[in-house]
Motif scaffolding. Structure first.
Motif, mmCIF file in Angstrom:
data_model
loop_
_atom_site.group_PDB
_atom_site.id
_atom_site.type_symbol
_atom_site.label_atom_id
_atom_site.label_comp_id
_atom_site.label_asym_id
_atom_site.label_seq_id
_atom_site.Cartn_x
_atom_site.Cartn_y
_atom_site.Cartn_z
ATOM 1 N N LEU A 1 -6.786 3.190 2.837
ATOM 2 C CA LEU A 1 -6.533 2.737 1.471
ATOM 3 C C LEU A 1 -7.622 3.231 0.521
ATOM 4 O O LEU A 1 -7.330 3.666 -0.603
ATOM 5 N N HIS A 2 -8.879 3.162 0.952
ATOM 6 C CA HIS A 2 -9.971 3.696 0.136
ATOM 7 C C HIS A 2 -9.705 5.146 -0.237
ATOM 8 O O HIS A 2 -9.831 5.545 -1.401
ATOM 9 N N LYS A 3 -9.344 5.951 0.766
ATOM 10 C CA LYS A 3 -9.143 7.383 0.527
ATOM 11 C C LYS A 3 -7.962 7.630 -0.395
ATOM 12 O O LYS A 3 -8.012 8.506 -1.264
ATOM 13 N N VAL A 4 -6.883 6.861 -0.202
ATOM 14 C CA VAL A 4 -5.714 7.033 -1.071
ATOM 15 C C VAL A 4 -6.079 6.679 -2.509
ATOM 16 O O VAL A 4 -5.762 7.433 -3.454
ATOM 17 N N GLU B 1 -6.019 9.325 -5.627
ATOM 18 C CA GLU B 1 -5.129 9.137 -6.772
ATOM 19 C C GLU B 1 -5.917 9.024 -8.075
ATOM 20 O O GLU B 1 -5.514 9.567 -9.102
ATOM 21 N N LEU B 2 -7.042 8.336 -8.043
ATOM 22 C CA LEU B 2 -7.868 8.239 -9.238
ATOM 23 C C LEU B 2 -8.394 9.608 -9.646
ATOM 24 O O LEU B 2 -8.415 9.950 -10.835
ATOM 25 N N ALA C 1 -0.207 -0.788 -5.648
ATOM 26 C CA ALA C 1 -0.326 -0.988 -4.199
ATOM 27 C C ALA C 1 0.223 -2.355 -3.834
ATOM 28 O O ALA C 1 -0.248 -3.380 -4.343
ATOM 29 N N ALA C 2 1.233 -2.388 -2.971
ATOM 30 C CA ALA C 2 1.954 -3.616 -2.633
ATOM 31 C C ALA C 2 1.706 -3.987 -1.175
ATOM 32 O O ALA C 2 1.794 -3.131 -0.287
ATOM 33 N N PHE C 3 1.413 -5.274 -0.933
ATOM 34 C CA PHE C 3 1.108 -5.777 0.404
ATOM 35 C C PHE C 3 2.043 -6.936 0.740
ATOM 36 O O PHE C 3 2.346 -7.763 -0.132
ATOM 37 N N ASP C 4 2.445 -7.000 2.023
ATOM 38 C CA ASP C 4 3.485 -7.965 2.401
ATOM 39 C C ASP C 4 2.896 -9.283 2.937
ATOM 40 O O ASP C 4 3.328 -9.787 3.962
ATOM 41 N N ARG D 1 -12.648 -6.775 -0.558
ATOM 42 C CA ARG D 1 -13.578 -5.637 -0.514
ATOM 43 C C ARG D 1 -13.076 -4.469 -1.364
ATOM 44 O O ARG D 1 -13.864 -3.777 -2.022
ATOM 45 N N LEU D 2 -11.755 -4.230 -1.343
ATOM 46 C CA LEU D 2 -11.205 -3.186 -2.201
ATOM 47 C C LEU D 2 -11.430 -3.522 -3.675
ATOM 48 O O LEU D 2 -11.763 -2.650 -4.484
#
Length: 699
Positions: free
Chosen positions: A53-56, A60-61, A69-72, A189-190
């Motif tokens: 997720l950090h890398k994505v 993108e930035l 970003a969607a989490f279930d 943390r994100l």
């Protein structure tokens, strides 16, 4: 207005590391843009997922793209819980509270102990239940029988979402309690790592580059195709669906008031989400420009090699991309390089039935080893450690137990009561396979552009892939033109002939792995042909016509292409098949082949076949030829390349008795072509010629 360039959907897991091979009930993620999704990504544990997720986000930035970003899993708890734990109703303070207390490693975490600790704050009768560990935990009951919840059982969102589970259940089917415990610390943390660039819905304004939102994939995507992992399918479908939403509709879905409990994106809008195309619109490449077939200035007659080089230079893929299950990927063109998700073999294993031991310092002469109880078999590895000086029974394909690096064959062993004997020396590592000796984890397994064979599918499966990114199959429309044509088997009147080209070209397209689109026969009527070309351009990626490609009064294919400003008449220095009309009709490339069946097939194989390889994403493939002695005589003038119908008998190449291009029986007789170069040649029996079997063209 909420505009996001990229959508990331993540199906979370509260459990332990799931291993290198993709599995259900694991972490799956998918990235989509504009209704088109990349292949779902398997993330074996939360540490890998957080790094991904950090890398994505960073990527993108850097590209200037906004990310949703969607989490279930729920972003909040029922009203009152946050304040009871932190002294504030702010759910984001609760995120930090969990982040400070959760201990997480790939194979172990403290989620059940923390749930018990929370319950004890409420005199042991707190909201959480279902201890999923074999040991008892003070304060955390195994069932709801001894359970008292001082808070509502469900959030307002769960009460409206049919089938949603309570966030207090920590284990068992459908439990989301563990997902929240193990997910909120990662999100905290994100949020800290991307401070000032990230906002959380519905607790904060989304006027930042990254938005975190809560989703529930089962709200709109319930089942998955056979053989496809449900979690992987759900994140792909939901990512496509959300990324295809208009900004206005997304704004409507985001307009909720749930400042403490949070909300599920799309709740209350299920019908509008499910009405979107299930697969979403595929990312389509731009159409070819009308000048892609243009010849250099001053060129009239075109040598074959120059014509092929121009095609190779000017064309590019025209098909979209999609992800399909492994079981449906045979014969398709791989769209991206495929790296190994798992090594093959995944672990060191034995190549034979025998006995395994530490052979680091095995000497020569008779050897005796003590045997340990148990054995290691494929799928049932030995769980203990084999001490030095001991041996364990191992069967072919079994993982090597700890302490084992060498195997002696059954046939070379005398086995007694708790002892084996055999003769040394035996090289360390004998009769074993190293982990990754075939393919290492992360190594390139298959390159993009490859037409996937049965063996490729076996390799993809072995290195952990259940779904593959492929190009959509090239759709090849075939049109026959001419008043003289009638359908095979029908009554033929004076001057009429049966349409032989259409079945031949359609079968050629299908044998090459493409989808043939039969557009039928068209009379010598310009308006009828125009309408047929329009229909073909709407349904196909490339068009093959036969007949009407020259410059006569009834050559309507070339005439229409000329009218549209897209005609390029290539007079190829070739026999048979000199005229070749090339053009682009409404963005779709057109190959106007000669009407003579022999010339039509030769031109299709020599020019259209490799060109369609590029259009399909497979790339340019020159046919493989073989130098063989001739069984014929031939004198040829300079200036044109010639292709003769041929076959191999007794190691020598023989050609069809007649070179007449009207002799269709010669195509059936032949098994390939002899290619004779542009210069003058005199071929005698025994001279070496280049023979190209039809199989080299994919037939």
């Amino acid at each position: 207005m909420s505009r996001f360039d990229t959508v990331v959907v993540v199906d979370w897991s509260g459990g332990n590391d799931r291993g290198a091979a993709p599995k259900k009930d694991a972490i799956w993620a998918c990235v989509a843009r504009g209704g088109s999704a990349a292949a779902p990504v398997y993330l074996r544990n939360r540490q890998v997922a957080e790094d991904w997720l950090h890398k994505v986000f960073e990527s993108e930035l850097s590209a200037g793209r906004r990310v949703l970003a969607a989490f279930d899993f729920p972003f909040g708890y029922p009203e009152g819980f946050a304040a009871a734990l932190t002294g504030s109703a702010d759910p984001l303070l609760l995120w930090d509270w969990f982040e400070a207390r959760i201990e997480d490693a790939p194979k172990a975490n403290n989620r059940f102990d923390l749930a018990g600790e929370i319950n004890r704050q409420f005199e042991g009768r707190g909201p959480f239940w279902f201890n999923g560990l074999p040991r008892d935990i003070d304060g955390l009951p195994r069932t709801k029988s001894d359970y008292h919840n001082p808070f509502p059982d469900r959030r307002q969102a769960e009460m409206r979402a049919k089938g949603a589970f309570t966030c207090w259940q920590m284990a068992g089917a459908g439990a989301v309690g563990s997902q929240i415990f193990m997910g909120l610390p990662v999100l905290a943390r994100l949020r800290r790592a991307f401070a000032g660039q990230l906002a959380v819905w519905p607790f904060e304004s989304l006027e930042r580059e990254i938005a975190l939102v809560e989703v529930w994939p089962s709200l709109t995507v319930s089942a998955s195709p056979e053989g496809v992992i449900k979690d992987a399918h759900q994140v792909e479908m939901l990512a496509r669906g959300i990324s295809a939403l208009t900004p206005e509709l997304l704004d409507e879905m985001l307009s909720v008031n749930a400042p403490e409990e949070g909300w599920i994106l799309g709740l209350g809008h299920e019908a509008r989400l499910t009405s979107l195309p299930d697969a979403g619109p595929e990312l389509q490449p731009p159409p070819l420009r009308n000048d892609c077939f243009a010849l250099p200035a001053g060129v009239d007659w075109t040598p074959v090699d120059e014509a092929l080089a121009l095609l190779q230079e000017r064309l590019r893929p025209v098909v979209s991309r999609e992800a399909v299950s492994l079981m449906q990927a045979g014969g398709r063109v791989l769209a991206d390089d495929m790296s190994a998700l798992r090594a093959n073999p995944p672990h060191p294993n034995t190549a034979v039935d025998g006995w395994g031991f530490d052979g680091s310092d095995l000497g020569a002469g008779p050897q005796r080893l003590i045997t340990v109880d148990g054995r290691s078999a494929a799928g049932c590895p030995y769980g203990g450690v084999v001490p030095k000086g001991s041996a364990v029974r191992v069967l072919t394909g079994a993982d090597l137990p700890q302490g084992v690096n060498t195997v002696v064959l059954d046939e070379d062993v005398a086995a007694g009561d708790r002892e084996i004997a055999f003769h040394g020396p035996l090289k360390r590592g004998a009769n074993t396979r190293r982990a990754g000796e075939d393919v290492a984890q992360g190594a390139l397994a298959l390159a993009a552009g490859r037409v996937l064979t049965p063996a490729d599918l076996a390799l993809a499966a072995a290195v952990g892939h259940g779904k593959l990114p492929v190009f959509a199959q090239l759709r090849v429309a075939v049109i026959s033109t001419g008043d003289e044509l009638v359908e095979a088997g029908a009554d033929a009147g004076p001057g009429q002939i049966y349409d032989a080209n259409r079945p031949m070209l359609l079968q050629m397209a299908e044998r090459c792995g493409y989808v043939g689109v039969d557009m039928g026969r068209v009379a010598d009527d310009r308006s009828a042909l125009r309408e047929t070309l329009n229909q073909a351009a709407r349904t196909a990626d490339v068009i093959l016509t036969s007949g009407g490609a020259s410059a006569g009064d009834e050559d309507h294919v070339s005439a229409l292409l000329r009218e549209s400003g897209a005609l390029q008449e290539w007079r190829i220095a070739l026999k048979p098949g000199r005229p070749l009309a090339l053009g682009v009709w409404d963005g779709v490339p057109v190959f106007g082949l000669p009407g003579n069946p022999v010339a039509a097939l030769v031109c299709a194989l020599v020019f259209a076949r490799p060109a369609m390889g590029i259009l399909s994403g497979a790339g340019w493939t020159a046919p493989q030829g073989y130098d063989l002695p001739a069984a014929f005589s031939k004198r040829k003038k300079p200036g044109r390349r010639e292709y003769l119908r041929a076959r191999v008998r007794a190691g020598r190449v023989e050609v069809f008795a007649s070179e007449g291009s009207g002799r269709i029986s010669g195509l059936s007789w032949a098994e390939g072509l002899v290619e004779i170069g542009d210069d003058a040649q005199e071929i005698r029996p025994g001279d070496v010629v280049r023979y190209i079997p039809f199989g080299s063209f994919g037939l």
